[in-house]
Each structure stands twice: as structure tokens, then as C-alpha cells.
Design a protein around this motif. Structure first.
Motif, PDB file in Angstrom:
ATOM      1  N   LEU A  97       0.931  -1.189  -0.020  1.00 24.56           N
ATOM      2  CA  LEU A  97      -0.035  -0.021  -0.067  1.00 24.56           C
ATOM      3  C   LEU A  97       0.724   1.337  -0.036  1.00 24.56           C
ATOM      4  O   LEU A  97       0.401   2.447  -0.069  1.00 24.56           O
ATOM      5  N   ASP A 102      -6.128  -5.521   8.119  1.00 24.71           N
ATOM      6  CA  ASP A 102      -7.362  -4.663   8.199  1.00 24.71           C
ATOM      7  C   ASP A 102      -7.279  -3.157   7.660  1.00 24.71           C
ATOM      8  O   ASP A 102      -7.974  -2.609   7.630  1.00 24.71           O
ATOM      9  N   GLU A 106      -6.254  -2.899   4.654  1.00 30.13           N
ATOM     10  CA  GLU A 106      -6.572  -3.003   3.154  1.00 30.13           C
ATOM     11  C   GLU A 106      -7.539  -1.941   2.753  1.00 30.13           C
ATOM     12  O   GLU A 106      -8.599  -1.789   3.507  1.00 30.13           O
ATOM     13  N   GLY A 107      -7.521  -1.447   1.384  1.00 28.81           N
ATOM     14  CA  GLY A 107      -8.257  -0.386   1.073  1.00 28.81           C
ATOM     15  C   GLY A 107      -8.044   0.977   1.776  1.00 28.81           C
ATOM     16  O   GLY A 107      -8.934   1.867   1.639  1.00 28.81           O
ATOM     17  N   PHE A 108      -6.838   1.212   2.324  1.00 30.33           N
ATOM     18  CA  PHE A 108      -6.621   2.431   3.105  1.00 30.33           C
ATOM     19  C   PHE A 108      -7.881   2.783   4.178  1.00 30.33           C
ATOM     20  O   PHE A 108      -8.254   3.935   4.141  1.00 30.33           O
ATOM     21  N   ASP A 109      -8.071   1.751   4.731  1.00 27.53           N
ATOM     22  CA  ASP A 109      -9.207   2.248   5.626  1.00 27.53           C
ATOM     23  C   ASP A 109      -8.937   2.898   6.841  1.00 27.53           C
ATOM     24  O   ASP A 109      -8.230   2.399   7.761  1.00 27.53           O
ATOM     25  N   PHE A 138      -4.647   8.209   3.946  1.00 29.37           N
ATOM     26  CA  PHE A 138      -4.477   7.113   5.231  1.00 29.37           C
ATOM     27  C   PHE A 138      -3.397   7.897   6.102  1.00 29.37           C
ATOM     28  O   PHE A 138      -3.582   8.106   7.349  1.00 29.37           O
TER      29      PHE A 138
END
Length: 442
Positions: A208, A275, A277-280, A326
């Protein structure tokens, strides 16, 4: 449900009592009168009570003591305040919270302690304790006046997430604290190795492109502080461990008889680095989420008591704090109301016993603070939480009956849990009751 104006006498029948101070775990009847336990036994008491609850299938344990919860007062009331977060703590089955010193202004003078304690005195149904700053302004250089802060009521000292300038400052701080018989709360992360990172150093963060925080950042800091404990004899509590290596170092130090303890945030026992993932941004935390191996090792350390306390690390934010890319979002989650439910999940998974859950959320934290051991026996204060381990509920941060914190920054929004607090008592008063609670009036 708000706190009652008077403490009614209450009988809870056929409830599984979890008393970590004595190891008692059995289904009995518990009577509460004048703010204290006045009966515990298989037989029903001879005296009458104003109210009777059926506790069949529920657990009764001391209310949680949360070693790290930010209420955002003073200085950041656009995020939350004492009033909003008190309701969240009560709904989470928490009876005492410890506020870190990184408020604005910083808790580095008796005047700030008095200001916070003045606000806390107007809060009913929740004990609020304060950590004093280890250094002036949390700048990591000149030591704060710890003796004056202790006289003002601080229960320990720490530098929150801010680093100290060097090892000499750390040693002087421990010498000062040791002379006061005070505990130093240490966030173990080497600032140089962390280097402003925001994610675990591993395949997920690398893919990421997120700046890393290596495991070595925690390990190096722990090694330094443990060596200083050996030199000074000071009590140190390590805050929010995140790695398997950190837990191993802690256990080794304890085996040598050093006065060290540690806590872990409940979400570190439930989530891993994947967790993010997806730049949450809801998973942007400090320390960062680590690997499944780290999570599993932390779970084991909690079960065995190496890590003696689990906290929420509650950090409520306004929505704008989580909408940037993020690395630019503010770390932390609103977590008071998920502390116990996350641990109940570990009980269901066979990783903790109910009695271990009670010990890590009440007895362990109480010992860190030097408080009396929470107990459920005649004469003990009735600061209790009733848990229905089978009650299913879904977090809806838009529903005030489901979510009470002003901070809606939780990665568990929309998630259905099995198990939650259904009744919180403080000083014998019912300060919160779940809607249509499974434990209903008989």
C-alpha cells in the motif's frame, strides 16, 4: 438509562458470579443494599429488596477499569467531552477510566489536575482518574513536578505518545517516580525507528506504500526501559503492547522479578495489519495493527496473565479526522463500547475463560493503579456489570440506543456481536441498562 437519584436495594437471582479477586465462579444469588454487596449465596436472602432481577444465563462481574480513555476535555471538545463519553463508558460496562495527560493544556501542573477533577466531580456513575505528565509540556526534556501532581491526585505518570529526549531523561524520571512510590506508564515505541510511520512494516503496508513502523521500534524501547527498571527499581507499566516479541520481553522481565506490567488494547486482540486494506482510516492506529502471529501471541499472553490488563485505548474523533489520505488521518478509534464485547468473543472462541475476562478488565488494572481489589463479596462496593454472553446486537453509530460515544470512528460499525453488557451499577445505582435487556424485572 440515567443514574437513579437514590440507591435502591436490588436482588439479582441465579446469576453466574465472576469474582477475580477470590477466583469465585458459581451461580448464586446476589443482594445489593446501600451501595454495597450484602448477600452472596446459593440460598435466597431472608430480607426483602426493592427490585429483583433474573440473572439466569448472565455473568455478574466487577465493572471494568479502563487504563486508557481520552475524553477530549480540556482542549478538544469538538471531538467529545465528559458528558458524552461518560454515557459511552457506562454502556460499555466500565466503572472507572484513566485519562492520559495529553490534553490541552497538558496535565503538567496541579491547576490542570484541579480543572479536570472539578469536571469529573460533576459526573455521576463513573470514577475518573488522571495520569500526570512525566515531562513539562510532554516535550520529553525537563521533568514535570511529579510530587505536586501526585498531591493533586494523579494516579501515575506518563508521557502519552510523546517520546523522551534521551535515556538519561528516562532514567531521571524513573528515579523521581520511584522516590514517590509511583508507577510510570510507558508507551514503548522508539521514535527514531518509528520515523513518523503509520502502518506495520510488512507485506500489506509495503504494497500500500504506507510509511512503516517496524516491530523493532517496540522492542528497542522495551529493552531500554527494562534495563532502566533494573537500575532504578521503579515500577513501570507498559501501555498498549502490539507485538509477540514485546510480550516475550515482558515475560522475561517478570520472570526476573522486575516490577513491570502491561496492557493491550482490545482491538489489537481482534484485528491485524490486513485490516488496513483499502486504506481504511478506521484501522489507522498507534501502535499499528500487527500480524496474525502477533495478535495470537498477545491473546495467549492475556490468557496467561503476562499481560494483566486489557484497555479500550478510546480515542473519539470528529468525522473530518478520518477523511484524508491514510497517513494524514488521525489515529485511534472510539472503543469504550467494544472493550467487553471484543473480549466476550474471545471467550466464545475458547481463548479466554469468563473469569479471565473479569480479571483482565478489573483486577489487573486495579493492581496497576494501586486500588483495592474489586470483589463481589459481602461488604464490597457494588460497582458491577451484568453481561448477557448470548445477546446479539449490531453496532449502528447513527442510533443513540446502539452507540453512545460522540466519536463514530469505529471499524466495527455494522458488525453484529454475540454478548454485551446489559446492566451497569455504580455504587449500587443502576447507571445504564440495555433496551429490552435480557435480564428483566421479575
Amino acid at each position: 438509562m440515567s443514574s437513579s437519584s437514590t440507591a435502591l436495594s436490588l436482588l439479582i437471582r441465579n446469576v453466574r458470579v465472576l469474582d477475580p479477586s477470590s477466583g469465585f465462579d458459581a451461580v448464586v444469588n446476589v443482594g445489593i443494599r446501600d451501595g454495597r454487596i450484602d448477600h452472596r449465596g446459593e440460598a435466597l436472602p431472608d430480607t426483602a429488596y426493592d427490585q429483583t432481577l433474573d440473572g439466569d444465563g448472565c455473568w455478574l462481574m466487577p465493572s471494568a477499569i479502563d487504563l486508557a480513555a481520552r475524553f477530549r476535555e480540556p482542549g478538544a471538545t469538538h471531538k467529545a467531552d465528559f458528558q458524552s463519553e461518560t454515557g459511552a463508558a457506562q454502556a460499555g460496562g466500565i466503572g472507572c477510566v484513566v485519562l492520559p495527560p495529553d490534553t490541552s493544556p497538558v496535565v503538567d501542573s496541579p491547576a490542570v489536575v484541579d480543572r479536570i477533577n472539578g469536571k469529573a466531580a460533576r459526573i455521576h456513575g463513573l470514577d475518573i482518574a488522571v495520569l500526570g505528565a512525566l515531562t513539562q509540556g510532554l516535550k520529553g526534556e525537563a521533568l514535570a513536578s511529579m510530587s505536586a501532581l501526585q498531591r493533586a491526585g494523579c494516579v501515575g505518570f506518563g508521557n502519552a505518545l510523546a517520546p523522551l529526549r534521551n535515556a538519561l531523561v528516562a532514567r531521571r524520571a524513573l528515579e523521581y517516580a520511584h522516590g514517590l512510590n509511583a508507577t510510570v506508564h510507558v508507551f514503548a515505541q522508539d521514535a527514531d525507528l518509528a520515523n513518523g510511520g503509520c502502518a506495520h512494516e510488512g507485506p500489506v503496508g509495503t504494497r500500500l506504500g504506507l510509511p512503516p513502523i517496524p516491530i523493532a521500534a517496540e522492542v528497542a524501547a522495551l529493552r531500554l526501559w527494562i534495563s532502566l527498571v533494573e537500575d532504578t527499581g521503579a515500577r513501570v507499566h507498559f501501555c498498549r503492547l502490539s507485538t509477540a516479541s514485546g510480550a516475550q520481553l515482558l515475560e522475561s522481565a517478570q520472570a526476573r522479578g522486575l516490577p513491570v506490567s502491561a496492557d493491550v488494547a482490545a482491538h489489537q486482540l481482534a484485528m491485524i495489519d490486513a485490516d488496513v486494506e483499502g486504506f481504511d482510516a478506521m484501522a489507522h492506529l498507534v501502535p499499528p495493527l500487527r500480524t496474525a502471529r502477533d495478535r495470537d501471541s498477545l491473546r495467549e499472553a492475556v490468557a496467561r496473565g503476562v499481560i494483566s490488563a486489557v484497555c479500550s485505548d478510546h480515542q473519539p474523533h470528529e468525522p473530518d479526522a478520518k477523511i484524508n489520505p491514510f497517513p494524514l488521518t488521525e489515529p485511534g478509534i472510539a472503543a469504550l463500547e467494544t472493550l467487553l464485547p471484543l473480549l466476550i468473543e474471545l471467550v466464545h472462541a475458547g481463548l479466554l475463560s469468563p473469569l479471565q475476562l473479569a480479571a483482565r478488565t478489573s483486577l489487573g488494572p486495579a493492581l496497576v493503579l494501586g486500588r483495592a481489589e474489586p470483589a463481589i463479596s459481602p461488604g464490597s462496593p457494588a460497582n458491577l456489570v451484568l453481561i448477557d454472553p448470548e445477546r446479539r446486537w449490531t453496532i449502528d453509530t447513527r442510533d443513540p440506543l446502539s452507540w453512545h460515544s460522540r466519536g463514530r470512528n469505529t471499524p466495527f460499525a455494522g458488525r453484529t456481536f454475540c454478548g454485551r453488557p446489559v446492566l451497569t451499577l455504580h455504587g449500587g445505582r443502576i447507571v445504564w441498562q440495555a433496551p429490552a435487556a435480557a435480564a428483566g424485572a421479575a
